[in-house]
Design a protein around this motif. Sequence first.
Motif, PDB file in Angstrom:
ATOM      1  N   VAL A 107      -3.973   0.447  -2.809  1.00  0.00           N
ATOM      2  CA  VAL A 107      -4.614   1.347  -1.852  1.00  0.00           C
ATOM      3  C   VAL A 107      -3.631   2.467  -1.536  1.00  0.00           C
ATOM      4  O   VAL A 107      -2.436   2.236  -1.374  1.00  0.00           O
ATOM      5  CB  VAL A 107      -4.985   0.589  -0.558  1.00  0.00           C
ATOM      6  N   ASP A 143     -13.779   6.897  -3.517  1.00  0.00           N
ATOM      7  CA  ASP A 143     -13.027   5.765  -4.047  1.00  0.00           C
ATOM      8  C   ASP A 143     -12.593   4.873  -2.883  1.00  0.00           C
ATOM      9  O   ASP A 143     -11.898   5.328  -1.976  1.00  0.00           O
ATOM     10  CB  ASP A 143     -11.799   6.283  -4.796  1.00  0.00           C
ATOM     11  N   GLN A 153       0.857  -1.179   0.000  1.00  0.00           N
ATOM     12  CA  GLN A 153       0.000   0.000   0.000  1.00  0.00           C
ATOM     13  C   GLN A 153       0.893   1.228   0.000  1.00  0.00           C
ATOM     14  O   GLN A 153       2.061   1.160   0.374  1.00  0.00           O
ATOM     15  CB  GLN A 153      -0.937  -0.007   1.199  1.00  0.00           C
ATOM     16  N   GLU A 201      -3.755   4.076  -8.704  1.00  0.00           N
ATOM     17  CA  GLU A 201      -4.832   3.584  -9.567  1.00  0.00           C
ATOM     18  C   GLU A 201      -4.283   2.714 -10.690  1.00  0.00           C
ATOM     19  O   GLU A 201      -4.852   1.671 -11.016  1.00  0.00           O
ATOM     20  CB  GLU A 201      -5.626   4.755 -10.155  1.00  0.00           C
ATOM     21  N   MET A 214     -10.382   2.752  -2.756  1.00  0.00           N
ATOM     22  CA  MET A 214      -8.931   2.530  -2.765  1.00  0.00           C
ATOM     23  C   MET A 214      -8.169   3.719  -2.182  1.00  0.00           C
ATOM     24  O   MET A 214      -6.955   3.680  -2.057  1.00  0.00           O
ATOM     25  CB  MET A 214      -8.444   2.236  -4.189  1.00  0.00           C
ATOM     26  N   ARG A 248      -7.934   6.058   1.133  1.00  0.00           N
ATOM     27  CA  ARG A 248      -8.347   6.139   2.530  1.00  0.00           C
ATOM     28  C   ARG A 248      -7.698   7.351   3.174  1.00  0.00           C
ATOM     29  O   ARG A 248      -6.551   7.669   2.901  1.00  0.00           O
ATOM     30  CB  ARG A 248      -7.949   4.865   3.273  1.00  0.00           C
ATOM     31  N   GLY A 300      -3.482  -0.567  -9.093  1.00  0.00           N
ATOM     32  CA  GLY A 300      -4.521  -1.178  -8.262  1.00  0.00           C
ATOM     33  C   GLY A 300      -4.161  -1.252  -6.787  1.00  0.00           C
ATOM     34  O   GLY A 300      -4.530  -2.206  -6.103  1.00  0.00           O
TER      35      GLY A 300
END
Length: 153
Positions: free
Chosen positions: A27, A41, A3, A22, A43, A45, A25
């Motif tokens: 986070v 979104d 991540q 993005e 993904m 946070r 893919g």
Amino acid sequence: MPQILVDADACPVKDEAITVAERHGLVVIFVSNGGLRPSRDPMIRNVVVSKGADAADDWIVENALPNDIAVTADVPLAARLVPAGVHVIGPTGRPFTPESIGMAVAMRDLKQHLRETGEDRGFNRSFAARDRSEFLSALDRTVRRALNAGGQS
């Protein structure tokens, strides 16, 4: 999957981090003392921490896993993350590695000393379009390295 954790207070490359995340893919987690724009979104946070001096740094250190990617200009934070196996890059694309972190800390300390003694006024150069481009390239390379190290493709 790795991540991307972003030390988001005053980070000039939040949109670029989202773009790269993005594409792969991943986070992306923005950690800040406040003022983050919400996203729908899943993904992306946002973590808002208390106003404490190192609260965002502490949250990132406590939650980053080996092979995660961190984006920060904060050298002491980078020095805490690199030994934990986190890939760390600055907003200008500068990587903090096991080989470079010692010199980065020493230079930060020297510059702080020079500012405190009045030898240096502490002016930093402006963040430029070239820095943004360098960051995008560096983050993409770092993500690919992290994915390869984790057996992902």
